[in-house]
Design a protein around this motif. Structure first.
Motif, PDB file in Angstrom:
ATOM      1  N   PHE A  16       0.630  -1.361   0.028  1.00 57.74           N
ATOM      2  CA  PHE A  16       0.006  -0.029   0.072  1.00 57.74           C
ATOM      3  C   PHE A  16       0.996   1.343  -0.034  1.00 57.74           C
ATOM      4  CE2 PHE A  16      -2.565  -3.155   1.903  1.00 57.74           C
ATOM      5  CZ  PHE A  16      -3.698  -3.235   1.204  1.00 57.74           C
ATOM      6  N   GLU A  17       2.067   1.056   0.188  1.00 54.26           N
ATOM      7  CA  GLU A  17       3.117   2.352   0.381  1.00 54.26           C
ATOM      8  C   GLU A  17       3.907   2.393  -0.901  1.00 54.26           C
ATOM      9  OE1 GLU A  17       2.511   0.675   3.664  1.00 54.26           O
ATOM     10  OE2 GLU A  17       1.107   2.433   3.640  1.00 54.26           O
ATOM     11  N   HIS A  18       3.811   1.356  -1.825  1.00 49.70           N
ATOM     12  CA  HIS A  18       4.570   1.219  -2.915  1.00 49.70           C
ATOM     13  C   HIS A  18       4.453   2.383  -3.888  1.00 49.70           C
ATOM     14  CE1 HIS A  18       6.236  -0.393  -6.877  1.00 49.70           C
ATOM     15  NE2 HIS A  18       6.754  -1.187  -6.156  1.00 49.70           N
ATOM     16  N   LYS A  19       5.260   2.830  -4.444  1.00 52.68           N
ATOM     17  CA  LYS A  19       5.330   4.301  -5.136  1.00 52.68           C
ATOM     18  C   LYS A  19       4.378   3.979  -6.433  1.00 52.68           C
ATOM     19  CE  LYS A  19       9.280   2.959  -8.162  1.00 52.68           C
ATOM     20  NZ  LYS A  19      10.653   3.430  -8.430  1.00 52.68           N
ATOM     21  N   ALA A  20       4.196   2.754  -7.045  1.00 51.25           N
ATOM     22  CA  ALA A  20       3.257   2.690  -8.047  1.00 51.25           C
ATOM     23  C   ALA A  20       1.826   2.158  -7.639  1.00 51.25           C
ATOM     24  CB  ALA A  20       3.691   1.671  -9.116  1.00 51.25           C
ATOM     25  N   TYR A  21       1.553   1.951  -6.439  1.00 49.26           N
ATOM     26  CA  TYR A  21       0.417   1.796  -6.018  1.00 49.26           C
ATOM     27  C   TYR A  21      -0.707   2.795  -5.869  1.00 49.26           C
ATOM     28  CZ  TYR A  21      -3.668   0.071  -3.276  1.00 49.26           C
ATOM     29  OH  TYR A  21      -4.911  -0.374  -2.654  1.00 49.26           O
ATOM     30  N   ASN A  22      -1.904   2.720  -6.791  1.00 52.31           N
ATOM     31  CA  ASN A  22      -2.792   3.752  -6.775  1.00 52.31           C
ATOM     32  C   ASN A  22      -4.338   3.213  -6.709  1.00 52.31           C
ATOM     33  OD1 ASN A  22      -4.310   5.356  -9.339  1.00 52.31           O
ATOM     34  ND2 ASN A  22      -3.098   6.714  -7.919  1.00 52.31           N
ATOM     35  N   GLN A  23      -4.570   2.855  -5.441  1.00 53.78           N
ATOM     36  CA  GLN A  23      -5.767   2.464  -4.988  1.00 53.78           C
ATOM     37  C   GLN A  23      -6.308   1.063  -5.960  1.00 53.78           C
ATOM     38  OE1 GLN A  23      -8.594   5.638  -5.065  1.00 53.78           O
ATOM     39  NE2 GLN A  23      -7.272   7.089  -3.654  1.00 53.78           N
ATOM     40  N   GLU A  75      10.666  -6.626  -7.602  1.00 51.03           N
ATOM     41  CA  GLU A  75      10.222  -5.295  -7.254  1.00 51.03           C
ATOM     42  C   GLU A  75      10.072  -4.646  -8.628  1.00 51.03           C
ATOM     43  OE1 GLU A  75       9.679  -1.397  -5.623  1.00 51.03           O
ATOM     44  OE2 GLU A  75       9.515  -3.544  -4.820  1.00 51.03           O
ATOM     45  N   GLU A  76      10.945  -5.026  -9.554  1.00 51.13           N
ATOM     46  CA  GLU A  76      10.579  -4.323 -10.923  1.00 51.13           C
ATOM     47  C   GLU A  76       9.461  -4.806 -11.336  1.00 51.13           C
ATOM     48  OE1 GLU A  76      13.229  -3.484 -14.926  1.00 51.13           O
ATOM     49  OE2 GLU A  76      13.561  -5.552 -13.592  1.00 51.13           O
ATOM     50  N   ALA A  77       9.203  -5.996 -11.521  1.00 50.69           N
ATOM     51  CA  ALA A  77       7.864  -6.739 -11.928  1.00 50.69           C
ATOM     52  C   ALA A  77       6.810  -6.126 -11.234  1.00 50.69           C
ATOM     53  CB  ALA A  77       8.046  -8.280 -11.933  1.00 50.69           C
ATOM     54  N   LEU A  78       6.945  -6.172  -9.875  1.00 50.15           N
ATOM     55  CA  LEU A  78       5.656  -5.379  -9.147  1.00 50.15           C
ATOM     56  C   LEU A  78       5.273  -3.977  -9.802  1.00 50.15           C
ATOM     57  CD1 LEU A  78       3.466  -5.455  -7.135  1.00 50.15           C
ATOM     58  CD2 LEU A  78       5.139  -4.881  -5.373  1.00 50.15           C
ATOM     59  N   GLY A 133      -6.440  -4.003 -15.863  1.00 47.49           N
ATOM     60  CA  GLY A 133      -5.869  -4.889 -15.250  1.00 47.49           C
ATOM     61  C   GLY A 133      -4.646  -5.405 -15.957  1.00 47.49           C
ATOM     62  N   LYS A 134      -3.852  -6.281 -15.475  1.00 46.07           N
ATOM     63  CA  LYS A 134      -2.669  -6.683 -16.161  1.00 46.07           C
ATOM     64  C   LYS A 134      -1.850  -7.644 -15.614  1.00 46.07           C
ATOM     65  CE  LYS A 134      -0.454  -4.702 -19.983  1.00 46.07           C
ATOM     66  NZ  LYS A 134      -0.977  -4.167 -21.018  1.00 46.07           N
ATOM     67  N   SER A 135      -1.043  -8.369 -16.295  1.00 50.12           N
ATOM     68  CA  SER A 135      -0.299  -9.510 -15.634  1.00 50.12           C
ATOM     69  C   SER A 135       1.104  -9.511 -16.082  1.00 50.12           C
ATOM     70  CB  SER A 135      -0.879 -10.832 -15.844  1.00 50.12           C
ATOM     71  OG  SER A 135      -1.162 -11.315 -17.119  1.00 50.12           O
ATOM     72  N   VAL A 136       2.135  -9.894 -15.408  1.00 53.61           N
ATOM     73  CA  VAL A 136       3.129 -10.191 -15.651  1.00 53.61           C
ATOM     74  C   VAL A 136       3.870 -11.666 -15.439  1.00 53.61           C
ATOM     75  CG1 VAL A 136       3.830  -7.615 -15.733  1.00 53.61           C
ATOM     76  CG2 VAL A 136       4.598  -9.030 -13.760  1.00 53.61           C
ATOM     77  N   ILE A 137       4.669 -11.908 -16.005  1.00 57.70           N
ATOM     78  CA  ILE A 137       5.399 -13.407 -15.721  1.00 57.70           C
ATOM     79  C   ILE A 137       6.925 -12.948 -15.778  1.00 57.70           C
ATOM     80  CG2 ILE A 137       6.163 -15.593 -16.614  1.00 57.70           C
ATOM     81  CD1 ILE A 137       3.233 -15.622 -18.080  1.00 57.70           C
ATOM     82  N   ILE A 138       7.557 -13.251 -14.770  1.00 57.51           N
ATOM     83  CA  ILE A 138       8.791 -12.900 -14.722  1.00 57.51           C
ATOM     84  C   ILE A 138       9.768 -14.299 -15.353  1.00 57.51           C
ATOM     85  CG2 ILE A 138      10.671 -12.640 -13.120  1.00 57.51           C
ATOM     86  CD1 ILE A 138       8.842 -11.915 -10.939  1.00 57.51           C
ATOM     87  N   GLY A 139      10.381 -13.881 -16.474  1.00 53.55           N
ATOM     88  CA  GLY A 139      11.163 -14.963 -17.152  1.00 53.55           C
ATOM     89  C   GLY A 139      11.484 -14.442 -18.557  1.00 53.55           C
ATOM     90  N   ASP A 140      12.269 -15.127 -19.001  1.00 50.86           N
ATOM     91  CA  ASP A 140      12.754 -14.909 -20.459  1.00 50.86           C
ATOM     92  C   ASP A 140      11.980 -15.380 -21.483  1.00 50.86           C
ATOM     93  OD1 ASP A 140      14.175 -14.462 -22.968  1.00 50.86           O
ATOM     94  OD2 ASP A 140      16.113 -14.777 -22.230  1.00 50.86           O
TER      95      ASP A 140
END
Length: 351
Positions: free
Chosen positions: A4-11, A52-55, A79-86
């Motif tokens: 909730f304190e993450h710089k990119a969190y926006n409600q 952290e970068e993915a989040l 909405g969006k989703s990310v998968i961490i990997g090459d």
């Protein structure tokens, strides 16, 4: 640090994390706002340097989708989703099946689509496990060509339409002889280059994959520069079509183009960069407005529509941008701020 304190969190309404050890899947889904409808957004696979970068990426991208759907007049949320990997090395069907299970677990609050690193074929594998995968098939394409479900052609066409509108507004010109610097020649950037070439534009390009550059040189007569130089070349238009934050503290003072109009999401590293562009006299086409062609395509594929209706909706991107440019001049505010206010008025009210 708390989410909730993450710089990119926006409600954000919902952020979910998922790990599937046997397939190696590590993924995050972020749902920003669903006032206008279920959240829809692509699934991106990228070799992030850290979780952290993915989040940060998924939070910013999902927020952008709320604004994008609102400005495109769609009854959808963000909405969006990310998968961490090459995506070129570590992607397997087992991983995509596990991702389908993850999407299904949210019960339709999030609808998955294609994005960087994820193909239509990958989505089809996910769809074996979820009812909420879009863009796996299509009934029509905006130009009447063969439809395979990939929204990239519509995204590229929308960026092309928007770029033309920005050039017309700022430079009072068509595209013949205009120099466009394209950062990234992926599914969208390469198609944008093709549209621009056919209209007589001159191209300066960069990409991290040499094969894409070789094709652009051969087919479009493009000039190639290093990735770290593209933003600073002498050009009329800078078109960021790779990852976000291309406009940042390090790059902004070196941008020579009078127009910024590209396909990348989250082109401004920070909100204040929109104000700095305005102060420099650079016309910025807000990313989530100009790159909405793909989500417009997916929306039309999910309803009774046609190629003509889809094309007309995408071409409306140019009119929307012109409205933003005019309002920006009248109010003496950055185009990014004007677009944000217009979008928020729509999705926060739910109508």
């Amino acid at each position: 640090m708390s989410l909730f304190e993450h710089k990119a969190y926006n409600q954000h309404e919902h952020v979910a994390f998922f790990q599937h050890k046997s397939s190696g899947l590590k993924a995050i889904i972020a749902i920003h706002n669903t006032n206008l409808g279920p959240s829809l957004g692509g699934c991106r696979m990228w070799p992030y340097s850290s979780s952290e970068e993915a989040l940060t990426d998924v939070l910013r991208l999902s927020k952008g989708m709320s604004y994008k759907a609102a400005m495109a007049n769609l009854k959808l949320g963000g909405g969006k989703s990310v998968i961490i990997g090459d995506p070129r090395k570590g992607k397997t069907d087992d991983m995509m099946l596990a991702m389908g299970d993850f999407v299904q677990s949210l019960g339709g609050k999030y609808i998955c689509a294609e994005d960087s690193g994820i193909s239509v074929d990958n989505l089809k594998v996910m769809a074996r496990r979820t009812d909420y995968a879009s863009g796996t098939e299509a009934k029509f394409r905006y130009d009447g060509g063969p439809a395979d479900g990939n929204p990239a052609p519509s995204t590229a066409y929308g960026v092309f339409v928007g770029l033309k509108a920005a050039v017309r507004y700022k430079l009072n010109s068509d595209l013949r002889g205009i120099t466009v610097a394209i950062q990234g020649l992926g599914h969208v950037g390469y198609r944008l280059a093709e549209h621009l070439h056919h209209e007589g534009a001159k191209l300066i390009v960069t990409d991290i994959f040499p094969d894409n550059l070789d094709k652009a040189v051969e087919q479009f007569g493009a000039k190639v520069v290093k990735p770290g130089e593209i933003h600073a070349v002498q050009a009329d238009v800078f078109a960021p079509c790779a990852l976000g934050a291309a406009i940042n503290d390090d790059s902004i003072d070196n941008i020579k183009a009078g127009v910024i109009a590209g396909a990348a999401n989250n082109q401004l590293a920070e909100d204040h960069h929109g104000d700095r562009l305005k102060d420099k006299g650079i016309l910025y086409a807000p990313d989530y407005v100009i790159n909405a062609g793909g989500v417009i395509d997916i929306y039309h594929q999910r309803m009774e529509s046609s190629a003509d209706n889809l094309r007309q909706h995408i071409e409306g991107i140019g009119d929307t941008l012109t409205d933003i440019f005019v309002r920006s001049a009248e109010e003496n505010k950055a185009t990014s701020s004007v677009a944000n206010k217009m979008a928020e008025e729509r999705f926060l009210s739910g109508c």
